[in-house]
Design a protein around this motif. Sequence first.
Motif, mmCIF file in Angstrom:
data_model
loop_
_atom_site.group_PDB
_atom_site.id
_atom_site.type_symbol
_atom_site.label_atom_id
_atom_site.label_comp_id
_atom_site.label_asym_id
_atom_site.label_seq_id
_atom_site.Cartn_x
_atom_site.Cartn_y
_atom_site.Cartn_z
ATOM 1 N N ALA A 16 14.350 33.739 31.058
ATOM 2 C CA ALA A 16 14.824 34.724 30.084
ATOM 3 C C ALA A 16 16.274 34.431 29.707
ATOM 4 O O ALA A 16 17.115 34.143 30.567
ATOM 5 N N ALA A 17 16.561 34.485 28.417
ATOM 6 C CA ALA A 17 17.923 34.260 27.938
ATOM 7 C C ALA A 17 18.829 35.404 28.386
ATOM 8 O O ALA A 17 18.409 36.561 28.471
ATOM 9 N N VAL A 18 20.070 35.052 28.692
ATOM 10 C CA VAL A 18 21.041 36.059 29.105
ATOM 11 C C VAL A 18 21.558 36.801 27.869
ATOM 12 O O VAL A 18 21.834 36.195 26.832
ATOM 13 N N ASP A 19 21.658 38.096 27.987
ATOM 14 C CA ASP A 19 22.208 38.920 26.917
ATOM 15 C C ASP A 19 23.601 38.390 26.540
ATOM 16 O O ASP A 19 24.475 38.267 27.414
ATOM 17 N N PRO A 20 23.839 38.052 25.278
ATOM 18 C CA PRO A 20 25.156 37.530 24.889
ATOM 19 C C PRO A 20 26.296 38.513 25.135
ATOM 20 O O PRO A 20 27.464 38.105 25.167
ATOM 21 N N CYS A 21 25.977 39.786 25.297
ATOM 22 C CA CYS A 21 27.014 40.777 25.590
ATOM 23 C C CYS A 21 27.413 40.786 27.070
ATOM 24 O O CYS A 21 28.390 41.447 27.444
ATOM 25 N N LEU A 22 26.664 40.052 27.921
ATOM 26 C CA LEU A 22 26.929 40.137 29.354
ATOM 27 C C LEU A 22 28.306 39.586 29.705
ATOM 28 O O LEU A 22 29.058 40.235 30.447
ATOM 29 N N PHE A 23 28.653 38.415 29.195
ATOM 30 C CA PHE A 23 29.937 37.820 29.574
ATOM 31 C C PHE A 23 31.112 38.730 29.208
ATOM 32 O O PHE A 23 31.998 38.961 30.049
ATOM 33 N N PRO A 24 31.178 39.273 27.976
ATOM 34 C CA PRO A 24 32.280 40.208 27.686
ATOM 35 C C PRO A 24 32.302 41.418 28.616
ATOM 36 O O PRO A 24 33.382 41.898 28.994
ATOM 37 N N ARG A 25 31.131 41.900 29.012
ATOM 38 C CA ARG A 25 31.085 43.048 29.927
ATOM 39 C C ARG A 25 31.614 42.669 31.312
ATOM 40 O O ARG A 25 32.314 43.461 31.960
ATOM 41 N N LEU A 26 31.277 41.466 31.769
ATOM 42 C CA LEU A 26 31.779 41.009 33.060
ATOM 43 C C LEU A 26 33.286 40.796 33.003
ATOM 44 O O LEU A 26 34.013 41.121 33.948
ATOM 45 N N HIS A 27 33.740 40.234 31.895
ATOM 46 C CA HIS A 27 35.181 40.020 31.711
ATOM 47 C C HIS A 27 35.918 41.358 31.771
ATOM 48 O O HIS A 27 36.980 41.475 32.395
ATOM 49 N N GLN A 28 35.344 42.358 31.130
ATOM 50 C CA GLN A 28 35.952 43.682 31.144
ATOM 51 C C GLN A 28 35.947 44.276 32.555
ATOM 52 O O GLN A 28 36.898 44.950 32.960
ATOM 53 N N ALA A 29 34.886 44.003 33.319
ATOM 54 C CA ALA A 29 34.756 44.580 34.662
ATOM 55 C C ALA A 29 35.856 44.113 35.596
ATOM 56 O O ALA A 29 36.236 44.846 36.522
ATOM 57 N N ILE A 30 36.376 42.899 35.407
ATOM 58 C CA ILE A 30 37.402 42.390 36.326
ATOM 59 C C ILE A 30 38.803 42.466 35.733
ATOM 60 O O ILE A 30 39.754 41.951 36.327
ATOM 61 N N GLN A 31 38.944 43.096 34.591
ATOM 62 C CA GLN A 31 40.281 43.243 34.012
ATOM 63 C C GLN A 31 41.208 43.967 34.974
ATOM 64 O O GLN A 31 40.824 44.905 35.665
ATOM 65 N N GLY A 32 42.448 43.501 35.029
ATOM 66 C CA GLY A 32 43.433 44.127 35.890
ATOM 67 C C GLY A 32 43.493 43.569 37.292
ATOM 68 O O GLY A 32 44.347 43.976 38.076
ATOM 69 N N THR A 33 42.601 42.625 37.626
ATOM 70 C CA THR A 33 42.602 42.047 38.970
ATOM 71 C C THR A 33 43.528 40.845 39.089
ATOM 72 O O THR A 33 43.824 40.412 40.200
ATOM 73 N N GLY A 34 43.939 40.264 37.965
ATOM 74 C CA GLY A 34 44.719 39.034 37.999
ATOM 75 C C GLY A 34 43.878 37.794 38.236
ATOM 76 O O GLY A 34 44.414 36.704 38.467
ATOM 77 N N VAL A 35 42.562 37.948 38.167
ATOM 78 C CA VAL A 35 41.625 36.841 38.398
ATOM 79 C C VAL A 35 40.989 36.464 37.070
ATOM 80 O O VAL A 35 40.639 37.332 36.263
ATOM 81 N N SER A 36 40.855 35.157 36.831
ATOM 82 C CA SER A 36 40.304 34.662 35.572
ATOM 83 C C SER A 36 38.818 34.389 35.698
ATOM 84 O O SER A 36 38.347 33.902 36.738
#
Length: 317
Positions: free
Chosen positions: A130-150
Amino acid sequence: MDDSQHWNASVTQILERACLAPSSHNTQPWRFRVFEPVIELLADDSRALPVNDPHNRELTISCGCVLETLVLAANEADMTAQIQPLPDPDRPQLLATVTLSRSGRHLRSLNPLSRCIGRRHTHRGRFTEAAVDPCLFPRLHQAIQGTGVSLTSLNNLGRRALVAALVAEGDRQLWANVDWRRELAAWMRPATEGDGLVVPSPWGRGIGWAVRRFNLGRLLALSSRQQAQSAPLLLALSTDADTPRLWLDAGRALQRLLLAANHHGYQASFLNQAVQVPELRDELSGLLEGSRPQIVLSLGVPASELAPSPRRPLSVG
């Protein structure tokens, strides 16, 4: 039940939830000390991996995962958690202190990630196509915002091919090390042990003997290369440098990412072989514009549900 008993019961529940966090080789290398209203998170060096992880980088990342889960579990109990990382230079094993207080704000309704703590499992099987939802990466990026981790996507063909080659070479080099194989075999255990990499009870001793005796690097390199090449979503977490504080931050970010992925229906497999070999890690760093890679993982929808990794009894004191 008086206030002290209620607090102790709440803390026990919080810590049991926190211990569902992932860890390298499922070593669960943490322990806790509790002094109301403070919880100390300590590295358990007796559960270290001196060959695979000589600087305790992965151990500290694992403890970062449990720290983030502790915060979310506290929120489930309508408590706030104030964290002080690495509070005492004279006690390097003390990775953080967490001060709990009653919030009265019903925080459980504010963070959907806490509901995924028990559902998140490291997946060691196949993913569906199954193809990954293209919105997943932006959501994951948002989830770790503020941690200082890329967070970096390795999904384009050029990066994916290079990472797959590095992962395969990591397998070859790690498995060529007899001491590394012995350490791996020592953590291959039946589920009843409560920790480690689960092997079926009737064959556990034989599997451990084979791992210690035979270099399976070439065979497993083929499998790992294919796993990296076919991963629905291939990602790297990295930091600006290598310090215990940044490793702890990387663990917190990793757990946020894993729980956010699970919230959207995905589980993770880890492909850290290249990160565990210094020369290959340097090459991988070149793909990340000099940032230091801490974790490489793939995300997808599991083709079949596997049993979660076992957990040892809570260690407090």
